[in-house]
Design an enzyme around this catalytic site. Structure first.
Site, PDB file in Angstrom:
ATOM      1  N   LEU A  55       9.030  -2.830  11.642  1.00 20.40           N
ATOM      2  CA  LEU A  55       8.764  -1.680  10.770  1.00 20.40           C
ATOM      3  C   LEU A  55       7.337  -1.764  10.219  1.00 20.40           C
ATOM      4  O   LEU A  55       6.854  -2.840   9.872  1.00 20.40           O
ATOM      5  CB  LEU A  55       9.762  -1.629   9.612  1.00 20.40           C
ATOM      6  CG  LEU A  55      11.223  -1.384   9.951  1.00 20.40           C
ATOM      7  CD1 LEU A  55      11.958  -0.788   8.749  1.00 20.40           C
ATOM      8  CD2 LEU A  55      11.423  -0.491  11.164  1.00 20.40           C
ATOM      9  N   SER A  56       6.699  -0.621  10.186  1.00 16.78           N
ATOM     10  CA  SER A  56       5.320  -0.535   9.703  1.00 16.78           C
ATOM     11  C   SER A  56       5.070   0.904   9.272  1.00 16.78           C
ATOM     12  O   SER A  56       5.603   1.843   9.879  1.00 16.78           O
ATOM     13  CB  SER A  56       4.358  -0.886  10.850  1.00 16.78           C
ATOM     14  OG  SER A  56       3.071  -0.357  10.590  1.00 16.78           O
ATOM     15  N   LYS A  94       5.117 -10.134   9.313  1.00 13.81           N
ATOM     16  CA  LYS A  94       4.607  -9.101  10.213  1.00 13.81           C
ATOM     17  C   LYS A  94       3.078  -9.166  10.281  1.00 13.81           C
ATOM     18  O   LYS A  94       2.487  -9.020  11.341  1.00 13.81           O
ATOM     19  CB  LYS A  94       5.090  -7.737   9.703  1.00 13.81           C
ATOM     20  CG  LYS A  94       4.301  -6.541  10.145  1.00 13.81           C
ATOM     21  CD  LYS A  94       4.720  -6.085  11.500  1.00 13.81           C
ATOM     22  CE  LYS A  94       4.167  -4.732  11.882  1.00 13.81           C
ATOM     23  NZ  LYS A  94       2.799  -4.465  11.469  1.00 13.81           N
ATOM     24  N   ASP A  95       2.456  -9.384   9.123  1.00 13.24           N
ATOM     25  CA  ASP A  95       0.994  -9.564   9.063  1.00 13.24           C
ATOM     26  C   ASP A  95       0.734 -11.066   8.988  1.00 13.24           C
ATOM     27  O   ASP A  95       0.372 -11.609   7.945  1.00 13.24           O
ATOM     28  CB  ASP A  95       0.432  -8.826   7.845  1.00 13.24           C
ATOM     29  CG  ASP A  95       0.653  -7.334   7.964  1.00 13.24           C
ATOM     30  OD1 ASP A  95       0.104  -6.722   8.883  1.00 13.24           O
ATOM     31  OD2 ASP A  95       1.420  -6.777   7.149  1.00 13.24           O
ATOM     32  N   MET A 154       0.846  -1.201   0.000  1.00 14.89           N
ATOM     33  CA  MET A 154       0.000   0.000   0.000  1.00 14.89           C
ATOM     34  C   MET A 154       0.880   1.249   0.000  1.00 14.89           C
ATOM     35  O   MET A 154       0.421   2.337   0.358  1.00 14.89           O
ATOM     36  CB  MET A 154      -0.945  -0.013   1.205  1.00 14.89           C
ATOM     37  CG  MET A 154      -1.901  -1.209   1.160  1.00 14.89           C
ATOM     38  SD  MET A 154      -3.422  -0.974   2.094  1.00 14.89           S
ATOM     39  CE  MET A 154      -2.787  -0.702   3.719  1.00 14.89           C
ATOM     40  N   HIS A 161       9.532  -3.259   3.463  1.00 15.73           N
ATOM     41  CA  HIS A 161       9.064  -3.534   2.101  1.00 15.73           C
ATOM     42  C   HIS A 161      10.247  -3.865   1.183  1.00 15.73           C
ATOM     43  O   HIS A 161      10.151  -4.753   0.342  1.00 15.73           O
ATOM     44  CB  HIS A 161       8.352  -2.303   1.510  1.00 15.73           C
ATOM     45  CG  HIS A 161       7.073  -1.934   2.190  1.00 15.73           C
ATOM     46  ND1 HIS A 161       6.936  -0.808   2.961  1.00 15.73           N
ATOM     47  CD2 HIS A 161       5.864  -2.540   2.194  1.00 15.73           C
ATOM     48  CE1 HIS A 161       5.694  -0.725   3.406  1.00 15.73           C
ATOM     49  NE2 HIS A 161       5.026  -1.767   2.975  1.00 15.73           N
ATOM     50  N   ASN A 180       4.099   3.933   0.883  1.00 13.98           N
ATOM     51  CA  ASN A 180       4.814   4.443   2.059  1.00 13.98           C
ATOM     52  C   ASN A 180       5.919   3.440   2.434  1.00 13.98           C
ATOM     53  O   ASN A 180       6.016   2.966   3.560  1.00 13.98           O
ATOM     54  CB  ASN A 180       3.862   4.679   3.236  1.00 13.98           C
ATOM     55  CG  ASN A 180       4.547   5.465   4.345  1.00 13.98           C
ATOM     56  OD1 ASN A 180       4.553   5.068   5.494  1.00 13.98           O
ATOM     57  ND2 ASN A 180       5.167   6.567   4.004  1.00 13.98           N
ATOM     58  N   LEU A 181       6.736   3.154   1.452  1.00 15.63           N
ATOM     59  CA  LEU A 181       7.673   2.028   1.559  1.00 15.63           C
ATOM     60  C   LEU A 181       8.808   2.314   2.535  1.00 15.63           C
ATOM     61  O   LEU A 181       9.380   3.407   2.555  1.00 15.63           O
ATOM     62  CB  LEU A 181       8.240   1.718   0.178  1.00 15.63           C
ATOM     63  CG  LEU A 181       7.176   1.410  -0.893  1.00 15.63           C
ATOM     64  CD1 LEU A 181       7.841   1.111  -2.227  1.00 15.63           C
ATOM     65  CD2 LEU A 181       6.268   0.268  -0.472  1.00 15.63           C
TER      66      LEU A 181
HETATM   67  O1  PAF Z   1      -0.189  -5.870   3.666  1.00 20.34           O
HETATM   68  C1  PAF Z   1      -0.583  -4.945   2.915  1.00 20.34           C
HETATM   69  O2  PAF Z   1       0.117  -3.962   2.662  1.00 20.34           O
HETATM   70  C2  PAF Z   1      -1.980  -5.045   2.309  1.00 20.34           C
HETATM   71  O3  PAF Z   1      -2.862  -5.674   3.178  1.00 20.34           O
HETATM   72  C3  PAF Z   1      -1.984  -5.727   0.942  1.00 20.34           C
HETATM   73  C4  PAF Z   1      -1.529  -7.163   1.016  1.00 20.34           C
HETATM   74  C5  PAF Z   1      -1.072  -4.950  -0.025  1.00 20.34           C
HETATM   75  C6  PAF Z   1      -3.403  -5.722   0.365  1.00 20.34           C
HETATM   76  O4  PAF Z   1      -3.904  -4.430   0.225  1.00 20.34           O
END
Ligand code: PAF
Length: 279
Positions: free
Chosen positions: A181-182, A146-147, A26, A33, A28-29
Site C-alpha cells: 500500500l502506498s 516499505k520505505d 504525509m 498508515h 492520504n492515509l
Molecule cells: O514516509 C513518509 O511519509 C515521509 O517521508 C515522512 C517520514 C513523513 C517525512 O516527510
C-alpha cells in the site's frame, strides 16, 4: 483528538508526557498508515501523528503539487485509531524561514538506491524528521519497512545524534494481490493497478532464487528488470543488498548467509513505485 498546527501549542499540549509515541506521515492515509498507528499503541501513550507534505523531500519534477491531500478523511481515520494529537503544521509553521540548516545523510547510505534516483530526497526527509522529533519529543517513533532505506537512514540519524527516540519498524502492509500500500497507488489507472503486483512478484522471484542458493545476483537482478521492462515498466533498480548497511554483498557475505534484502523502484506509466523484501 486535538488538531494542532503551531509548534508552541503542540509543546504545551505534550508537556510532561514521557512515553509519547509518534507516527509521522504525509497524509492520504490508508490501511498501511493505520497499521503503524496500531503498532504505535503497543509502544507508548499518547499517540501523536503528524500530517505534513514536506516540500524539501520532493525534487523539482516530482509530484509535490499533485500529492493527494485528503485532510478531512485522514482526521476521521486517525480519530478512530485513538490518536491523541494530530500535528498538522502549515508550511509557515514548520518552515517560518527558509530551512538553511539541513541534515545531510552520508553518501554511502544516502547516495545509493533512492538517493541516486532522487537527489536531495533523504536530505529533505531527515531534515523534516529531525525537526518533527524536536517538536514532538517522542520516546518512540514508528516507520514502515516499505520505505526501507528511509527507515535505515532515520535509525542511523537517531543513533548518531543520540536522539532520545527509539525507532520501531513496522511490516509492509500489502493488498491481497501483494501490492504494497502506498499513497502513490492512487495515481494508477485500472490497467496499471492490475499490473502493479508484478513488482512484488519480481522481488519474490529474486528472493526465492537467492534462498535456493543462486549467488549470481547481477544475473537475477537483470532478469527481474528485463521482465518488468518487457511488461512496459521503466525500472530504476532491483538490487540485493545487505540489510545491515544496504551495501552489495560480497561472495563471502553470501557464503556466510548474511541477512539480505532485495529493493526495487520502477515506474509504471508516470507513477514510480518502490518495494522491498527481506530475504
Ligand atoms: O514516509 C513518509 O511519509 C515521509 O517521508 C515522512 C517520514 C513523513 C517525512 O516527510
Amino acid at each position: 483528538m486535538k488538531i494542532i498546527s503551531s509548534i508552541d501549542e503542540l509543546r504545551d499540549q505534550l508537556r510532561g508526557q514521557l512515553r509519547t509515541v509518534f507516527v509521522p506521515t504525509m497524509g492520504n492515509l490508508h490501511e498501511g498508515h493505520l497499521s503503524l498507528m496500531r503498532l504505535a499503541r503497543k509502544h507508548g501513550d499518547p499517540i501523536v501523528a503528524s500530517i505534513f507534505i514536506n516540500r524539501l523531500q520532493f525534487g523539482p519534477n516530482e509530484d509535490f503539487e499533485k500529492y493527494p491531500r485528503t485532510f478531512a478523511a485522514d482526521v476521521e481515520k486517525l480519530e478512530k485509531e485513538g490518536v491523541y494529537v494530530l500535528f498538522a503544521p502549515a508550511e509557515k509553521d514548520l518552515y517560518p524561514e527558509p530551512q538553511e540548516f539541513r541534515v545531510q545523510p552520508p553518501d554511502d547510505i544516502g547516495g545509493i538506491l533512492e538517493g541516486e534516483f532522487r537527489p536531495g530526497f533523504f536530505n529533505g526527509v531527515t531534515t523534516v524528521v529531525l525537526k518533527l522529533f524536536s517538536c514532538v519529543q517522542p520516546r518512540v517513533a514508528v516507520f514502515g519497512k516499505k520505505d526501507y532505506q528511509q527507515l535505515m537512514i532515520i535509525r542511523n540519524m537517531a543513533r548518531q545524534f543520540s536522539l532520545p527516540t527509539e525507532i520501531i519498524a513496522a511490516e509492509t502492509f500489502r493488498a491481497e494481490d501483494g501490492l504494497a500500500l502506498s499513497s502513490r497507488n492512487g495515481y494508477l489507472n485500472t490497467a496499471q493497478r492490475a499490473e502493479a503486483p508484478t513488482l512484488y512478484a519480481q522481488l519474490n522471484a529474486v528472493a526465492d532464487a537467492v534462498r535456493g542458493g543462486s549467488h549470481d545476483l547481477a544475473q537475477l537482478e537483470k532478469s527481474a528488470m528485463d521482465t518488468l521492462a518487457a511488461r512496459g515498466w521503466q525500472p530504476d533498480y532491483i538490487s540485493v543488498r545487505k540489510r545491515i548497511n544496504l551495501q552489495a554483498p560480497s561472495a563471502q557475505d553470501l557464503a556466510q548467509n548474511e541477512a539480505l534484502v532485495v529493493l526495487a523502484a520502477a515506474k509504471i506509466g508516470n507513477t514510480r513505485l518502490i518495494d522491498n523484501l527481506e530475504i
